[in-house]
Scaffold this active site. Structure first.
Site, PDB file in Angstrom:
ATOM      1  N   ASP A   1       0.874  -1.176   0.000  1.00 28.29           N
ATOM      2  CA  ASP A   1       0.000   0.000   0.000  1.00 28.29           C
ATOM      3  C   ASP A   1       0.909   1.223   0.000  1.00 28.29           C
ATOM      4  O   ASP A   1       1.543   1.543   1.012  1.00 28.29           O
ATOM      5  CB  ASP A   1      -0.867  -0.041   1.268  1.00 28.29           C
ATOM      6  CG  ASP A   1      -2.075   0.865   1.182  1.00 28.29           C
ATOM      7  OD1 ASP A   1      -1.962   1.952   0.582  1.00 28.29           O
ATOM      8  OD2 ASP A   1      -3.125   0.502   1.743  1.00 28.29           O
TER       9      ASP A   1
ATOM     10  N   ASP B   1      -2.610   5.004  -2.588  1.00 28.92           N
ATOM     11  CA  ASP B   1      -3.481   5.788  -1.711  1.00 28.92           C
ATOM     12  C   ASP B   1      -3.786   7.160  -2.325  1.00 28.92           C
ATOM     13  O   ASP B   1      -2.912   7.794  -2.924  1.00 28.92           O
ATOM     14  CB  ASP B   1      -2.727   5.970  -0.383  1.00 28.92           C
ATOM     15  CG  ASP B   1      -3.589   6.474   0.758  1.00 28.92           C
ATOM     16  OD1 ASP B   1      -4.565   5.793   1.098  1.00 28.92           O
ATOM     17  OD2 ASP B   1      -3.277   7.546   1.312  1.00 28.92           O
TER      18      ASP B   1
ATOM     19  N   GLU C   1      -6.725   3.958  -5.278  1.00 32.86           N
ATOM     20  CA  GLU C   1      -7.860   4.402  -4.472  1.00 32.86           C
ATOM     21  C   GLU C   1      -8.308   5.745  -5.037  1.00 32.86           C
ATOM     22  O   GLU C   1      -7.609   6.749  -4.921  1.00 32.86           O
ATOM     23  CB  GLU C   1      -7.447   4.593  -3.009  1.00 32.86           C
ATOM     24  CG  GLU C   1      -8.615   5.056  -2.151  1.00 32.86           C
ATOM     25  CD  GLU C   1      -8.238   5.942  -0.961  1.00 32.86           C
ATOM     26  OE1 GLU C   1      -9.027   5.995  -0.015  1.00 32.86           O
ATOM     27  OE2 GLU C   1      -7.168   6.586  -0.975  1.00 32.86           O
TER      28      GLU C   1
ATOM     29  N   HIS D   1     -10.759  -0.897   5.408  1.00 41.29           N
ATOM     30  CA  HIS D   1     -10.393  -0.394   6.744  1.00 41.29           C
ATOM     31  C   HIS D   1     -10.886   1.025   7.001  1.00 41.29           C
ATOM     32  O   HIS D   1     -10.537   1.610   8.020  1.00 41.29           O
ATOM     33  CB  HIS D   1      -8.873  -0.451   6.874  1.00 41.29           C
ATOM     34  CG  HIS D   1      -8.208   0.455   5.878  1.00 41.29           C
ATOM     35  ND1 HIS D   1      -8.267   0.236   4.511  1.00 41.29           N
ATOM     36  CD2 HIS D   1      -7.539   1.607   6.034  1.00 41.29           C
ATOM     37  CE1 HIS D   1      -7.639   1.204   3.888  1.00 41.29           C
ATOM     38  NE2 HIS D   1      -7.192   2.060   4.778  1.00 41.29           N
ATOM     39  N   ASP D   2     -11.655   1.592   6.073  1.00 44.61           N
ATOM     40  CA  ASP D   2     -12.097   2.984   6.216  1.00 44.61           C
ATOM     41  C   ASP D   2     -13.593   3.146   6.444  1.00 44.61           C
ATOM     42  O   ASP D   2     -14.045   4.263   6.737  1.00 44.61           O
ATOM     43  CB  ASP D   2     -11.740   3.776   4.939  1.00 44.61           C
ATOM     44  CG  ASP D   2     -10.260   4.070   4.831  1.00 44.61           C
ATOM     45  OD1 ASP D   2      -9.587   4.153   5.877  1.00 44.61           O
ATOM     46  OD2 ASP D   2      -9.773   4.214   3.693  1.00 44.61           O
TER      47      ASP D   2
HETATM   48  C1  NOJ Z   1      -6.985   6.454   2.432  1.00 46.50           C
HETATM   49  C2  NOJ Z   1      -6.660   5.370   3.391  1.00 46.50           C
HETATM   50  O1  NOJ Z   1      -7.383   4.221   3.025  1.00 46.50           O
HETATM   51  C3  NOJ Z   1      -7.003   5.899   4.755  1.00 46.50           C
HETATM   52  O2  NOJ Z   1      -6.964   4.890   5.732  1.00 46.50           O
HETATM   53  C4  NOJ Z   1      -6.078   7.030   5.087  1.00 46.50           C
HETATM   54  O3  NOJ Z   1      -6.429   7.605   6.327  1.00 46.50           O
HETATM   55  C5  NOJ Z   1      -6.126   8.111   4.015  1.00 46.50           C
HETATM   56  N1  NOJ Z   1      -6.118   7.570   2.684  1.00 46.50           N
HETATM   57  C6  NOJ Z   1      -4.952   9.040   4.137  1.00 46.50           C
HETATM   58  O4  NOJ Z   1      -3.783   8.375   3.759  1.00 46.50           O
END
Ligand code: NOJ
Length: 506
Positions: free
Chosen positions: A96, A200, A255, A318-319
């Protein structure tokens, strides 16, 4: 077709997967010790959320050294062993990579911050205060939500930009030195043998050089007019060239978090930007509703098929709250597994969904994430013992019912959701229709989603009943997999049980 089209990716959130060192935080040796389980489950690739050196203000998404492993997780040697052992089991490994921002403890930022004359000043986005004082523009950070996206560095009298926490300063990707350094990071890991990267915050990389004030409702991630700048695409084309220079189909999965689904497809470029991308937030927030899914499946095909782009499907990460929690029942989570693993595109699983885990209830005193996302990050229970296979109490509370919802117990029960995932993964691997074929939506009653997958003579029909009532839905074939396990191997009788999903072989 490429492996990243036909395969299934399993996301590991390393802090919460498995702990070998006994400090209550998962680590690389913990993951290595569970590879046989992942091979048994039948996934093709692992994506590890960040393992790099980090002060952990955003639990690894604040990177202080992109070319080393955080001591919490282990060492580079541990990583090499994990990679070799994963490859030996036919499991690919994606890292990641967090290119939009570093940690404020990264040596690049420390140097940048040291003085206005620093050779690395231009690696980050520094600006003078607004004429009357205060932040240079009205952009807002994601965490803590609504706070200014700028922090004043008193010593040098300028503000730096951070779309996330103050401890996550944004890099300036218009600076060629930044690009060179980051391409070296990619090569460091590609040379070590990683199979690709989840990237990311792709949508934030390019910035409007004028850094204009925006209408307040659009001035924050994720709403945001500050995302999605044209210059991002040239950055992605360069990254793609670096990755494609390696053999064996390394992959970039981006992402992309934009509110309008139709804006995502541009991140494939002309087949020269991202290989795959997550269309967030629609991907993880589409409600459990037949109409909504029918529309989404049609929309994705309508936009991606004509440009030859390949979709991804994801329900949890995870978000966001887990889909088991969002959809409200195990029956729905089981049918969602049938959907996720039979659509046309690459499925991404999030650790623990195969156990039907719900979000943990995290009391205020134990909450640690600045974004309020602790619930979906609860540790994986491996067995029914008091410690659930963790040598020390983990950093977050357990998800509900760990004594029942744990790997050992569900593995021993052929009727469990874990075995459903395993059967679906095996079927998907064996069936060209499912891992590579076309998808045609079929007419169906209101609360049912029905489609056919086909590749030459190989065909499957998938029926998903979203309703709480039995649904008459004519189709012919033998039930190969049923979300509740009922009638597998027998002829389909034309009626779906409440909440049931089936895969039929004509
Ligand atoms: C997306 C990630 O999935 C998240 O967990 C993170 O807090 C933010 N980007 C900032 O990197």
């Amino acid at each position: 077709m490429r492996w990243w089209q036909t395969g299934v990716v399993y996301q590991i959130y390393p802090r919460s997967f498995a702990d070998a060192t006994g400090d209550g935080v998962g680590d690389l040796e913990g993951i290595r010790g569970r590879l046989d389980h992942l091979a048994w489950l039948g996934v093709d690739a692992l994506w590890l959320s960040p393992i790099f050196r980090s002060p952990m203000k955003d639990f690894g998404y604040d990177v202080a050294d992109y070319c080393d492993v955080d001591p919490l997780f282990g060492t580079l040697a541990d990583f090499d062993r994990l990679l070799a052992d994963a490859h030996a089991r036919g499991l690919r490994v994606l890292l990641d990579w967090v290119p939009n921002h570093t940690s404020d403890q990264h040596p690049w930022f420390r140097e940048s911050r040291a003085s206005r004359q620093s050779p690395k000043r231009g690696w980050y986005v520094w600006r003078d205060p607004a004429p009357g004082g205060g932040p240079p523009n009205n952009w807002r950070a994601a965490f803590p939500r609504g706070t200014p996206a700028w922090t004043l560095d008193a010593a040098t009298g300028q503000h730096y930009l951070h779309l996330f926490l103050p401890g996550q300063p944004d890099l300036d990707w218009s600076n060629p030195d930044v690009r060179r350094a980051m391409h070296e990071v990619l090569r460091f890991w590609l040379d070590r043998g990683v199979d690709g990267f989840r990237v990311d915050v792709v949508h934030g990389l390019g910035k409007d050089p004028r850094l204009p004030d925006l209408p307040p409702e659009l001035a924050a991630i994720p709403q945001s007019a500050l995302n999605d700048h044209e210059s991002t695409h040239e950055i992605l084309r360069e990254l793609r060239r670096t990755v494609d220079a390696y053999p064996e189909n390394r992959v970039l999965v981006g992402e992309v978090w934009l509110l309008l689904a139709r804006t995502h497809a541009r991140y494939f470029g002309r087949g020269d930007e991202l290989h795959l991308l997550f269309e967030l937030p629609a991907a993880v927030l589409t409600p459990w509703d037949a109409g909504a899914w029918r529309e989404r499946v049609a929309d994705v095909a309508g936009r991606l098929d004509p440009i030859g782009a390949w979709p991804t499907w994801v329900l949890s990460n995870h978000d966001v709250p887990r889909h088991r929690t969002r959809f409200g029942s195990e029956a729905a989570a089981r049918s969602a597994a049938v959907l996720l693993l039979t659509l046309r595109g690459t499925p991404f699983l999030y650790q623990g969904e195969e156990l039907g885990l719900e979000d943990a209830d995290v009391p205020a005193g134990r909450a640690v994430d600045p974004g309020g996302r602790d619930g979906c990050r609860a540790p994986v229970p491996w067995d029914g013992s008091a410690g659930h296979g963790w040598p020390a109490p983990p950093w977050l509370p357990w998800p509900p019912e760990p004594e029942r919802r744990n790997v050992e117990r569900l593995r021993a029960d052929p009727g469990s959701i874990l075995h459903l995932y395993r059967r679906l993964l095996a079927l998907r691997r064996a069936s060209p229709a499912l891992h590579a074929g076309s998808l045609r939506l079929l007419d169906a009653p209101a609360r049912v989603l029905a489609y056919e997958r086909a590749a030459g003579p190989d065909r499957r029909t998938v029926l998903v009943n979203f309703g709480a009532e039995p649904a008459r839905c004519p189709a012919s074939g033998r039930i190969e997999v049923a979300s509740d396990g009922a009638g597998e191997g027998a002829a389909y009788g034309g009626v779906l049980a409440p909440g049931e999903a089936v895969v039929l072989r004509p």
